[in-house]
Design a protein around this motif. Sequence first.
Motif, mmCIF file in Angstrom:
data_model
loop_
_atom_site.group_PDB
_atom_site.id
_atom_site.type_symbol
_atom_site.label_atom_id
_atom_site.label_comp_id
_atom_site.label_asym_id
_atom_site.label_seq_id
_atom_site.Cartn_x
_atom_site.Cartn_y
_atom_site.Cartn_z
ATOM 1 N N PHE A 109 0.823 -1.200 0.000
ATOM 2 C CA PHE A 109 0.000 0.000 0.000
ATOM 3 C C PHE A 109 0.859 1.253 0.000
ATOM 4 O O PHE A 109 1.903 1.323 0.650
ATOM 5 C CB PHE A 109 -0.932 -0.003 1.213
ATOM 6 C CG PHE A 109 -1.984 -1.065 1.142
ATOM 7 C CD1 PHE A 109 -3.172 -0.846 0.443
ATOM 8 C CD2 PHE A 109 -1.803 -2.297 1.761
ATOM 9 C CE1 PHE A 109 -4.143 -1.826 0.361
ATOM 10 C CE2 PHE A 109 -2.765 -3.280 1.684
ATOM 11 C CZ PHE A 109 -3.938 -3.053 0.974
ATOM 12 N N HIS B 13 0.403 3.946 1.468
ATOM 13 C CA HIS B 13 0.518 4.527 2.795
ATOM 14 C C HIS B 13 1.776 4.063 3.521
ATOM 15 O O HIS B 13 2.251 4.737 4.446
ATOM 16 C CB HIS B 13 -0.717 4.172 3.629
ATOM 17 C CG HIS B 13 -2.013 4.655 3.049
ATOM 18 N ND1 HIS B 13 -2.566 4.097 1.912
ATOM 19 C CD2 HIS B 13 -2.861 5.647 3.439
ATOM 20 C CE1 HIS B 13 -3.704 4.723 1.628
ATOM 21 N NE2 HIS B 13 -3.904 5.667 2.530
ATOM 22 N N SER C 99 -13.897 6.210 0.674
ATOM 23 C CA SER C 99 -12.727 5.336 0.792
ATOM 24 C C SER C 99 -12.414 5.095 2.262
ATOM 25 O O SER C 99 -12.384 6.033 3.061
ATOM 26 C CB SER C 99 -11.524 5.967 0.092
ATOM 27 O OG SER C 99 -11.786 6.138 -1.270
ATOM 28 N N ILE C 100 -12.166 3.847 2.611
ATOM 29 C CA ILE C 100 -12.012 3.484 4.015
ATOM 30 C C ILE C 100 -10.760 4.101 4.625
ATOM 31 O O ILE C 100 -10.679 4.325 5.827
ATOM 32 C CB ILE C 100 -12.011 1.949 4.180
ATOM 33 C CG1 ILE C 100 -12.373 1.563 5.605
ATOM 34 C CG2 ILE C 100 -10.701 1.352 3.732
ATOM 35 C CD1 ILE C 100 -13.812 1.875 5.975
ATOM 36 N N GLY C 101 -9.747 4.414 3.797
ATOM 37 C CA GLY C 101 -8.542 5.086 4.272
ATOM 38 C C GLY C 101 -8.339 6.381 3.518
ATOM 39 O O GLY C 101 -8.525 6.434 2.304
ATOM 40 N N SER D 97 -6.542 9.335 1.449
ATOM 41 C CA SER D 97 -5.556 9.209 0.376
ATOM 42 C C SER D 97 -4.174 9.642 0.834
ATOM 43 O O SER D 97 -4.013 10.482 1.722
ATOM 44 C CB SER D 97 -5.991 10.048 -0.833
ATOM 45 O OG SER D 97 -7.197 9.562 -1.376
ATOM 46 N N ALA E 178 -6.535 2.735 -0.619
ATOM 47 C CA ALA E 178 -7.899 2.485 -0.151
ATOM 48 C C ALA E 178 -8.839 2.477 -1.350
ATOM 49 O O ALA E 178 -8.709 3.289 -2.257
ATOM 50 C CB ALA E 178 -8.314 3.568 0.846
ATOM 51 N N CYS F 100 -11.940 2.827 -3.981
ATOM 52 C CA CYS F 100 -12.763 4.002 -4.264
ATOM 53 C C CYS F 100 -13.877 3.705 -5.258
ATOM 54 O O CYS F 100 -14.951 4.265 -5.159
ATOM 55 C CB CYS F 100 -11.896 5.143 -4.783
ATOM 56 S SG CYS F 100 -10.996 4.762 -6.283
ATOM 57 N N GLN G 170 -0.366 12.680 3.621
ATOM 58 C CA GLN G 170 -1.589 11.908 3.842
ATOM 59 C C GLN G 170 -2.674 12.876 4.279
ATOM 60 O O GLN G 170 -2.449 13.737 5.122
ATOM 61 C CB GLN G 170 -1.387 10.833 4.904
ATOM 62 C CG GLN G 170 -2.639 9.986 5.155
ATOM 63 C CD GLN G 170 -2.359 8.771 6.018
ATOM 64 O OE1 GLN G 170 -1.427 8.013 5.755
ATOM 65 N NE2 GLN G 170 -3.154 8.592 7.056
ATOM 66 N N ARG H 10 -9.089 12.359 7.593
ATOM 67 C CA ARG H 10 -10.415 11.833 7.240
ATOM 68 C C ARG H 10 -11.334 12.974 6.832
ATOM 69 O O ARG H 10 -12.095 12.872 5.858
ATOM 70 C CB ARG H 10 -10.994 11.067 8.438
ATOM 71 C CG ARG H 10 -12.492 10.753 8.360
ATOM 72 C CD ARG H 10 -12.894 10.044 7.090
ATOM 73 N NE ARG H 10 -12.155 8.832 6.883
ATOM 74 C CZ ARG H 10 -12.056 8.199 5.722
ATOM 75 N NH1 ARG H 10 -12.664 8.719 4.641
ATOM 76 N NH2 ARG H 10 -11.373 7.090 5.603
ATOM 77 N N GLU I 108 -10.507 14.117 3.289
ATOM 78 C CA GLU I 108 -10.956 13.139 2.292
ATOM 79 C C GLU I 108 -12.455 13.260 2.070
ATOM 80 O O GLU I 108 -12.936 13.302 0.932
ATOM 81 C CB GLU I 108 -10.592 11.728 2.742
ATOM 82 C CG GLU I 108 -10.946 10.643 1.746
ATOM 83 C CD GLU I 108 -9.993 10.579 0.559
ATOM 84 O OE1 GLU I 108 -10.472 10.282 -0.550
ATOM 85 O OE2 GLU I 108 -8.790 10.834 0.733
#
Length: 762
Positions: free
Chosen positions: A223, A225, A354-356, A358, A404, A406, A433, A436, A439
């Motif tokens: 990932f 991240h 998106s759960i995480g 970007s 994550a 999308c 990053q 939340r 995003e």
Amino acid sequence: MTATILDTVPEAEASTPRAQRLALLQASGVLLVTRAPQAAARPAPGQPGAASDYVPALPDIFVAVRDTGEVLAFNGHVDLGTGIRTALAQIVAEELDVPLARVRMVLGHTEATPNQGPTIASASIQISAIPLRRAAAQARAWLQARAAQQLGVAPETLEADDGVFRVKGAQQGIGYGALVAEAHVELPLADDVQTKPVEAYRIVGRGAGRVDIPDKARGVLTFVHDVRVPGMLHGRVVRPPYAGRDAGEFVGTSLLEVDRDSVRDVPGLIDVVVQGDFVGVVAEREEYAVLAARRLRVRWKPVPPLVALDDPEPALRASPARRRDLLDDGEMPAPAAGTTLERHFVWPYQMHGSIGPSCAVADWRADGLTVWSGTQNPHVLRIDLARLSGLGEDGIEIVRMEAAGCYGRNCADDVCADAVLLSRAVGRPVRVQLSREQEHLWEPKGAAQLMDVSAKLGAGGELLGYDFVSRYPSNDAPTLALLLTGQVPNAPRMLEMGDRTAVPPYAYTGRRIGCDDTPAIVRASWLRGVSALPNTFAHECMIDELAAEAGTDPVDFRLRHLPDERAADLLRAVADASGWQRGAQGSRGVPDADGRLRGRGVAYARYIHSRFPGFGAAWAAWILDVSVDVATGQIEVEKIVVGQDTGMMVNPDGVRHQIHGNVVQTLSRVLKEQVRFDAAGVASREWGGYPLLTFPEIPPIEVVLMPRQSEPPLGAGESASLPGAPAIANALFDAMGVRLRRPPFVPETVLAALRNQPNRQP
């Protein structure tokens, strides 16, 4: 600058995809199938994407067979959790007659893979896999001819298994590695390649475990991240106060002052970077960057208020529009003929969710720019970064990493541009990053949509005229930094994206179909199903109402008017699997003894995408059972049977998993999801303000896959989402006796409908 990032090549062999391609083009002991350098195809007018005349210096590689016996295969699309890495590898393994484990897919890296455009519209297997399949077949043909030459036999006497050619019936043979040993062979990709017949398939068409899961389970770097490179700093951005808005004179022009003294005591702070309305901070450690972004005092001009959008209908109707007449065929009935039903359907703004948040890493150097990114549009992103930075595309490398999910466009491209601006300013690699909140607020939303329908039913239950107009605000969302820095105009933009599946599948005697293209009101981009999902919602709710008006079973009514035999076969199969009882009715507003209303609903669709009239992906149908608590308005989906005709399924397990994902996401969108707005812009800042479906709410899902292995493969990733909303709405009518035409169907909406319509339909 190196990072342990590649999913395909040992670190000692290549530090970046660019280096890997150079190494392959210079290596001995390799067979390559290549294509001469060429500019990418330009997007059709009104469609997403970016045009560029850039022609890379190096040829595209599609397949590489190495003297180790390993096979590398290259595709410009990316895997967003859809499993195409596995399916593409199966295609290559099948054509080359090697085990699946021997094929390593390289996806999306701009300096290693062909530019095949954005990963959208479920087109990877249906379209972009075609040259890969041909390349693998072409490599096999060359290997077979080489083996025949070395063994002194005719090519047709040889058979291949496990990467070894043998004379039929013989024990000994010669392996692919030996056939390319000490050689460097490049074959230009040909169009007239004989590929393997379907009846000979041994790998394609069989379930295969996802090849990406083991590394993820073991914690191997996958990932974006988790990317770390030497000398890397950490960045955070401070966004303007007009959250989620990307058009208007205030965009890119609202910054008044940045108080640098407000962060002087933040430890490890490297720089505060300001360009137009772009504001970012860079620090030695991530927590210091977070602290600096929180403490930085920034003063902005007042922002003009956003038009009210919690109910998007008034704003959409008031927005200027350009009518496109899509279809006018057959004979529209006279105004007095038959029974006319006029209905209006409204779809809300929705989030990718998106759960995480970007993330990206950018490394600006004197010799070029490298960006590690979770984008689904690597080659398009490279164009945007060239515009932002002033570099040529040949000086930019996008290393595509997992991110994550999308199923559309989240902030992955935006955060890459943020990282580039910060890295350029400090001259070191910078990792950025988003929070939340950022995003949620700034990701381009799935657009709201209006569908106005007028349909006529004849006295004998025949379908007469169908007059349909979809009103859709554009989803052209430029990369945010381009807007904030003034590199692109802040004027409203408009694409032609509201016409997906705009034509109903049923045999009306006359059809008049139009689309009102509307400038974006808030920042929007494609979300799974794009406009096809709301358009299908209108079509399938309308056909259900016409069936009720005709007093006919809704499955029988659809079959009577459905000219597509594959569609009819699918609908019958789903009806059989669900135990559909012809003519049966649900509660229709009369609660059972337990205080619940119960009903069943059906819907069918085929996803038609790309520039109108477009082309079709898979066929899909849903039948589901719902119950409604009359006291609370809470909806429970009790069971779903969903069927799909995907043509040839490369990996049936992967198709089944995609259908499950479509069902879960669609249930969430229909039952829960709607972006909220305030005068400044987007107001849904966190999960409490944008709830998603939870695990306990997922019903049993039965999947019906049609056996069509002799047919061409079709896009499987989005079709099963389309029938979900109307199937739920039709089931709610069967339960409540009330038609709901404005998702999401939250408890408050259900209770209001039951209260305000006491005279429910029989």
